[in-house]
Design an enzyme around this catalytic site. Structure first.
Site, PDB file in Angstrom:
ATOM      1  N   CYS A 144       7.054   0.263   2.843  1.00  0.00           N
ATOM      2  CA  CYS A 144       8.030   0.627   1.818  1.00  0.00           C
ATOM      3  C   CYS A 144       8.350  -0.571   0.925  1.00  0.00           C
ATOM      4  O   CYS A 144       8.250  -1.722   1.351  1.00  0.00           O
ATOM      5  CB  CYS A 144       9.356   1.133   2.371  1.00  0.00           C
ATOM      6  SG  CYS A 144       9.169   2.404   3.631  1.00  0.00           S
ATOM      7  N   ARG A 178       3.091  -1.050  -1.574  1.00  0.00           N
ATOM      8  CA  ARG A 178       3.677  -1.100  -0.227  1.00  0.00           C
ATOM      9  C   ARG A 178       3.861   0.282   0.392  1.00  0.00           C
ATOM     10  O   ARG A 178       4.182   0.400   1.572  1.00  0.00           O
ATOM     11  CB  ARG A 178       5.041  -1.798  -0.280  1.00  0.00           C
ATOM     12  CG  ARG A 178       4.984  -3.189  -0.838  1.00  0.00           C
ATOM     13  CD  ARG A 178       6.352  -3.828  -0.823  1.00  0.00           C
ATOM     14  NE  ARG A 178       6.881  -3.878   0.517  1.00  0.00           N
ATOM     15  CZ  ARG A 178       6.595  -4.814   1.411  1.00  0.00           C
ATOM     16  NH1 ARG A 178       5.786  -5.789   1.076  1.00  0.00           N
ATOM     17  NH2 ARG A 178       7.113  -4.791   2.612  1.00  0.00           N
ATOM     18  N   TRP A 226       6.703   4.531   2.564  1.00  0.00           N
ATOM     19  CA  TRP A 226       5.532   4.781   3.403  1.00  0.00           C
ATOM     20  C   TRP A 226       6.107   5.284   4.707  1.00  0.00           C
ATOM     21  O   TRP A 226       6.714   4.528   5.466  1.00  0.00           O
ATOM     22  CB  TRP A 226       4.748   3.486   3.607  1.00  0.00           C
ATOM     23  CG  TRP A 226       3.451   3.651   4.325  1.00  0.00           C
ATOM     24  CD1 TRP A 226       2.250   3.974   3.767  1.00  0.00           C
ATOM     25  CD2 TRP A 226       3.206   3.465   5.727  1.00  0.00           C
ATOM     26  NE1 TRP A 226       1.284   4.015   4.737  1.00  0.00           N
ATOM     27  CE2 TRP A 226       1.827   3.716   5.943  1.00  0.00           C
ATOM     28  CE3 TRP A 226       3.991   3.130   6.823  1.00  0.00           C
ATOM     29  CZ2 TRP A 226       1.247   3.629   7.211  1.00  0.00           C
ATOM     30  CZ3 TRP A 226       3.425   3.050   8.082  1.00  0.00           C
ATOM     31  CH2 TRP A 226       2.051   3.289   8.260  1.00  0.00           C
ATOM     32  N   ASN A 262      13.483  -0.793   4.441  1.00  0.00           N
ATOM     33  CA  ASN A 262      12.068  -0.965   4.736  1.00  0.00           C
ATOM     34  C   ASN A 262      11.988  -1.470   6.172  1.00  0.00           C
ATOM     35  O   ASN A 262      12.514  -2.534   6.475  1.00  0.00           O
ATOM     36  CB  ASN A 262      11.492  -1.995   3.751  1.00  0.00           C
ATOM     37  CG  ASN A 262      10.158  -2.573   4.181  1.00  0.00           C
ATOM     38  OD1 ASN A 262       9.839  -3.689   3.831  1.00  0.00           O
ATOM     39  ND2 ASN A 262       9.379  -1.839   4.934  1.00  0.00           N
ATOM     40  N   GLY A 263      11.361  -0.672   7.047  1.00  0.00           N
ATOM     41  CA  GLY A 263      11.261  -1.104   8.447  1.00  0.00           C
ATOM     42  C   GLY A 263      11.485   0.056   9.390  1.00  0.00           C
ATOM     43  O   GLY A 263      11.391   1.226   8.996  1.00  0.00           O
ATOM     44  N   GLU A 272     -17.083  -4.754   6.646  1.00  0.00           N
ATOM     45  CA  GLU A 272     -16.174  -4.767   5.498  1.00  0.00           C
ATOM     46  C   GLU A 272     -16.641  -3.780   4.419  1.00  0.00           C
ATOM     47  O   GLU A 272     -15.831  -3.085   3.804  1.00  0.00           O
ATOM     48  CB  GLU A 272     -16.065  -6.209   4.950  1.00  0.00           C
ATOM     49  CG  GLU A 272     -15.245  -6.396   3.693  1.00  0.00           C
ATOM     50  CD  GLU A 272     -13.778  -5.981   3.798  1.00  0.00           C
ATOM     51  OE1 GLU A 272     -13.289  -5.700   4.896  1.00  0.00           O
ATOM     52  OE2 GLU A 272     -13.131  -5.886   2.742  1.00  0.00           O
ATOM     53  N   LYS A 284     -14.346  -0.704   3.094  1.00  0.00           N
ATOM     54  CA  LYS A 284     -14.000  -0.509   1.676  1.00  0.00           C
ATOM     55  C   LYS A 284     -14.277   0.927   1.251  1.00  0.00           C
ATOM     56  O   LYS A 284     -13.471   1.550   0.581  1.00  0.00           O
ATOM     57  CB  LYS A 284     -14.803  -1.441   0.745  1.00  0.00           C
ATOM     58  CG  LYS A 284     -14.418  -2.880   0.690  1.00  0.00           C
ATOM     59  CD  LYS A 284     -13.102  -3.173   0.005  1.00  0.00           C
ATOM     60  CE  LYS A 284     -11.925  -3.025   0.923  1.00  0.00           C
ATOM     61  NZ  LYS A 284     -11.541  -4.074   1.786  1.00  0.00           N
ATOM     62  N   GLU A 293     -11.800   3.425   2.905  1.00  0.00           N
ATOM     63  CA  GLU A 293     -10.436   3.286   2.409  1.00  0.00           C
ATOM     64  C   GLU A 293     -10.219   4.018   1.096  1.00  0.00           C
ATOM     65  O   GLU A 293      -9.200   4.668   0.909  1.00  0.00           O
ATOM     66  CB  GLU A 293     -10.106   1.795   2.166  1.00  0.00           C
ATOM     67  CG  GLU A 293      -9.774   1.017   3.396  1.00  0.00           C
ATOM     68  CD  GLU A 293      -9.482  -0.446   3.080  1.00  0.00           C
ATOM     69  OE1 GLU A 293      -8.485  -0.966   3.573  1.00  0.00           O
ATOM     70  OE2 GLU A 293     -10.256  -1.084   2.336  1.00  0.00           O
ATOM     71  N   HIS A 345     -29.296   1.723  19.291  1.00  0.00           N
ATOM     72  CA  HIS A 345     -28.504   2.163  20.437  1.00  0.00           C
ATOM     73  C   HIS A 345     -27.517   3.268  20.067  1.00  0.00           C
ATOM     74  O   HIS A 345     -26.527   3.465  20.766  1.00  0.00           O
ATOM     75  CB  HIS A 345     -27.766   0.965  21.041  1.00  0.00           C
ATOM     76  CG  HIS A 345     -28.689  -0.101  21.538  1.00  0.00           C
ATOM     77  ND1 HIS A 345     -29.554   0.107  22.587  1.00  0.00           N
ATOM     78  CD2 HIS A 345     -28.918  -1.359  21.100  1.00  0.00           C
ATOM     79  CE1 HIS A 345     -30.260  -0.999  22.789  1.00  0.00           C
ATOM     80  NE2 HIS A 345     -29.900  -1.903  21.892  1.00  0.00           N
ATOM     81  N   LYS A 352      -0.549  -1.665   1.317  1.00  0.00           N
ATOM     82  CA  LYS A 352      -1.081  -3.022   1.187  1.00  0.00           C
ATOM     83  C   LYS A 352      -0.523  -3.944   2.267  1.00  0.00           C
ATOM     84  O   LYS A 352      -1.204  -4.811   2.774  1.00  0.00           O
ATOM     85  CB  LYS A 352      -0.694  -3.541  -0.197  1.00  0.00           C
ATOM     86  CG  LYS A 352      -1.211  -4.906  -0.520  1.00  0.00           C
ATOM     87  CD  LYS A 352      -2.569  -4.816  -1.126  1.00  0.00           C
ATOM     88  CE  LYS A 352      -3.268  -6.124  -1.224  1.00  0.00           C
ATOM     89  NZ  LYS A 352      -4.681  -5.989  -0.859  1.00  0.00           N
TER      90      LYS A 352
HETATM   91  C1  G6P Z   1      -3.521  -3.225   5.401  1.00  0.00           C
HETATM   92  C2  G6P Z   1      -4.239  -3.355   4.081  1.00  0.00           C
HETATM   93  C3  G6P Z   1      -5.571  -4.043   4.272  1.00  0.00           C
HETATM   94  C4  G6P Z   1      -5.377  -5.397   4.953  1.00  0.00           C
HETATM   95  C5  G6P Z   1      -4.602  -5.254   6.256  1.00  0.00           C
HETATM   96  C6  G6P Z   1      -4.170  -6.601   6.789  1.00  0.00           C
HETATM   97  O1  G6P Z   1      -4.207  -2.337   6.207  1.00  0.00           O
HETATM   98  O2  G6P Z   1      -4.420  -2.077   3.499  1.00  0.00           O
HETATM   99  O3  G6P Z   1      -6.187  -4.236   3.016  1.00  0.00           O
HETATM  100  O4  G6P Z   1      -6.613  -5.977   5.203  1.00  0.00           O
HETATM  101  O5  G6P Z   1      -3.403  -4.504   6.043  1.00  0.00           O
HETATM  102  O6  G6P Z   1      -3.263  -7.166   5.884  1.00  0.00           O
HETATM  103  P1  G6P Z   1      -2.970  -8.695   5.717  1.00  0.00           P
HETATM  104  O7  G6P Z   1      -1.966  -8.763   4.601  1.00  0.00           O
HETATM  105  O8  G6P Z   1      -2.408  -9.154   7.020  1.00  0.00           O
HETATM  106  O9  G6P Z   1      -4.235  -9.369   5.386  1.00  0.00           O
END
Ligand code: G6P
Length: 615
Positions: free
Chosen positions: A2, A27, A75, A101-102, A488, A492, A495, A511, A610
């Site tokens: 949030c 957020r 969120w 937020n929390g 990664e 991507k 996501e 495997h 994020k």
């Molecule tokens: C969330 C974000 C990712 C990020 C992860 C870790 O899932 O959507 O993009 O890699 O958190 O976040 P940080 O800020 O600790 O790198």
């Protein structure tokens, strides 16, 4: 997670809060709301959906007047995203209003107590419990808002960044934090409250970041009053001058933040090594490492903790550090590490990697490692973030603000910092020759230019994206330093396009994943010309004989893979351990273009956020 924004001062609060919420949407973005005090009453509007939906609702319902207000972009944790569960929340009397937020973990017990005392709840949120707890305390004890908030927070277990105001005292906002970030912008006769500084950058460069377990009474008539929630101790506010500017957090002509951030990588990597990589002098200078060199050199092992993309950067670092420094490295998901009673002591060095510096699991892992006596080093992007403050020492990535939820430049700059650290330690330990050390410095310095070259493959990746955008599954394969890049690449795509994708070490394909391969399966293979090249070529042959479609990332001038693969994207030659900085770029572009073609919300993919400040 949030995002929260508050304003008190001489301006119209609504545009300040609305724009602030738009900047904080990274957020969380499943619902939004704003409460304004117009001198007579509190005007509230909230809705499921994005800040743009809130704006529309406001324009249809309410005249947004008033110079005091709070807003929230959510969120969801407790209660589904709907209008009722959206913030702000009122107390039963309608006098108090809160954004949060929390997570309040003991909310159910508190709620039952309040219900017994006659309180009723319209939402399923923990936040509505908190505001009524504050009201109950205020009423029963005749306390001012600040004191009532403090007493309430001492009964609460969990995490929060909150802002509260009381219609009976409309020249004051009370804010507090524990585990969720909270910045206070200090202007001329006005204050801003926000989850980060982006909502108030155009109004002031002066910010106070609350520490955990601190609260602030923000009043137009008194100096900023900050105190410890537990023991009421006064804290003198430390006003920081912010260095980021507005341009850095806007799209700058790109369609999406993600694309802007992909293209910012040459610059961001340069910013990461600027002042640290001194090629002419043949040295690497990193204060955080120099000051604690003995800790690193005496470490029995290095444990890396992180989440998401940062965890992938940690995996790349594992390969790099073990190769250069010859010290064992373990990479752990912070969420697992924190709950599994890890064997760790003061001979271990823990490196915590986090773009936001706020990820709750990573923060908890750090606290645990410190309790067990380990030395903890942070690699963060956001300056002044909770993780950067919690760690014993650290190095910033200096990538600039990353807004797109799918992390891109954070990944490459994290790898850059970790490579610098590995090289510096290898030099100190004597595990790298002078010639090799210099060669690595020279090559690292050239990476931004080479990234620029890779970015030219955008048109090609777009063409490839158009061919495969409608598939349901994707496989990504890589080996050695590029195995984490395969992970990664898959992350991507998942996501932002919602296409199922898996990353695998190329040799593990036989495997399991090989069973999935048929003419409908595209497989992105990192097949650069290094140690495992011939073996990866064999994997490509195996895929071809099962009719899979190959998108290969190869070293410039490659002919062998070109002859077999369906599509080939070239990257310039570099030292093997630096290659992830290049091979990852076409995979970022591929997922970006597939998502755009599928008309997905690239910067704000569903269900993600994020900065994950809940566990
Ligand atoms: C969330 C974000 C990712 C990020 C992860 C870790 O899932 O959507 O993009 O890699 O958190 O976040 P940080 O800020 O600790 O790198």
């Amino acid at each position: 997670m949030c995002g929260i924004v508050g304003y008190i001062g001489h301006r119209d609060a609504y545009p300040v809060i609305l724009k602030g919420l738009q900047r904080l949407e990274y957020r969380g973005y499943d619902s939004a709301g704003i409460a304004l005090y117009d001198g007579l009453e509190i005007k509230l509007s909230k809705t499921k959906g994005k800040v743009a939906d809130l704006e529309l609702k406001f324009s249809q319902q309410i005249e947004p007047k008033g110079s005091l207000g709070i807003g929230h972009t959510r969120w969801a944790t407790h209660g589904i995203p709907n209008d009722t569960n959206s913030h702000p929340h009122f107390s039963n009397s309608g006098d108090l209003v809160i954004i949060h937020n929390g997570i309040i973990e003991n909310y159910e017990a508190l709620k039952q107590e309040l219900i017994k005392r006659g309180y009723h709840f319209s939402s399923d949120t923990d936040t509505e419990v908190l505001i009524n707890l504050i009201e109950d305390i205020q009423k029963n004890n005749g306390l001012k808002l600040g004191k009532a908030v403090q007493v309430a927070l001492n009964q609460v277990i969990g995490a929060y960044a909150i802002a509260v105001f009381d219609i009976k005292k409309p020249n004051e906002i009370v804010a507090a934090r524990l585990g969720s970030p909270l910045a206070i912008g200090v202007g001329e006769g006005e204050f801003f409250i926000a989850s980060d500084a982006s909502p108030f950058l155009e109004y002031t460069n002066n910010a106070v970041y609350l520490e955990d377990e601190e609260m602030a009474i923000i009043s137009l008539h008194n100096p900023l009053n900050i105190r410890k929630i537990k023991d009421d101790r006064l804290v003198s506010p430390y006003v920081q001058e912010l260095k980021i500017n507005l341009e850095q957090i806007e799209k700058g002509g790109y369609d999406h933040f993600m694309l802007k951030e992909i293209f910012e990588q040459p610059h961001a990597i340069k910013d990461t090594y600027r002042g640290r990589l001194l090629t002419d002098e043949g040295i690497i200078k990193m204060a955080g490492i120099e000051d604690h060199m003995a800790k690193f050199l005496n470490a029995n092992r290095i444990i890396i903790v992180a989440c998401g993309t940062s965890w992938h950067a940690g995996l790349v670092a594992e390969y790099i550090i073990e190769e250069l420094v010859r010290v064992p490295v373990e990479v752990e998901y912070a969420s697992e590490f924190r709950y599994r009673n890890p064997v760790i002591d003061n001979s271990d060095v823990v490196i915590a990697i986090s773009q936001s510096g706020e990820t709750a699991d990573t923060l908890a892992a750090i606290k645990l490692a410190k309790e067990k006596g380990a030395f903890v080093f942070g690699v963060c992007n956001v300056v002044g973030s909770s993780i950067s403050r919690e760690t014993d020492a650290g190095a910033y990535t200096h990538a600039g603000p990353e807004i797109g939820v799918a992390s891109t430049k954070a990944f490459t700059t994290q790898i850059t910092v970790l490579t610098l650290i590995a090289l510096r330690l290898a030099k100190a330990k004597g595990t790298i020759s002078n010639t090799d050390f210099r060669a690595h410095l020279v090559e690292l310095e050239m990476i931004p230019k080479k990234v620029e070259e890779v970015l030219k493959s955008e048109t090609l990746t777009k063409e490839i994206a158009a061919i495969y955008k409608d598939v349901s599954n994707f496989l990504y394969l890589g080996r050695g330093f590029n195995f984490p890049v395969a992970l990664e690449g898959a992350l991507k795509l998942k996501e932002i396009s919602y296409i199922h994708a898996e990353g695998y070490p190329a040799a593990e394909m036989k495997h399991g994943p090989i069973a999935l391969i048929d003419e409908n399966m595209p497989i992105a293979v990192i097949a650069t010309k290094y140690g495992h090249y011939e073996k990866v070529v064999s994997n490509i042959q195996e895929i071809k004989s099962r009719k899979g479609k190959i998108i290969a990332v190869v070293t410039k001038g490659d002919t062998q893979v070109k002859g077999i693969a369906d599509h080939v994207i070239e990257i310039p030659e570099t030292i093997e351990l630096l290659s992830p900085l290049l091979t990852t770029i076409p995979l970022q572009l591929l997922s970006y273009h597939i998502a755009v073609m599928l008309d997905k919300n690239v910067d704000q993919p569903r269900n993600l956020a994020k900065s994950v400040t809940v566990e």
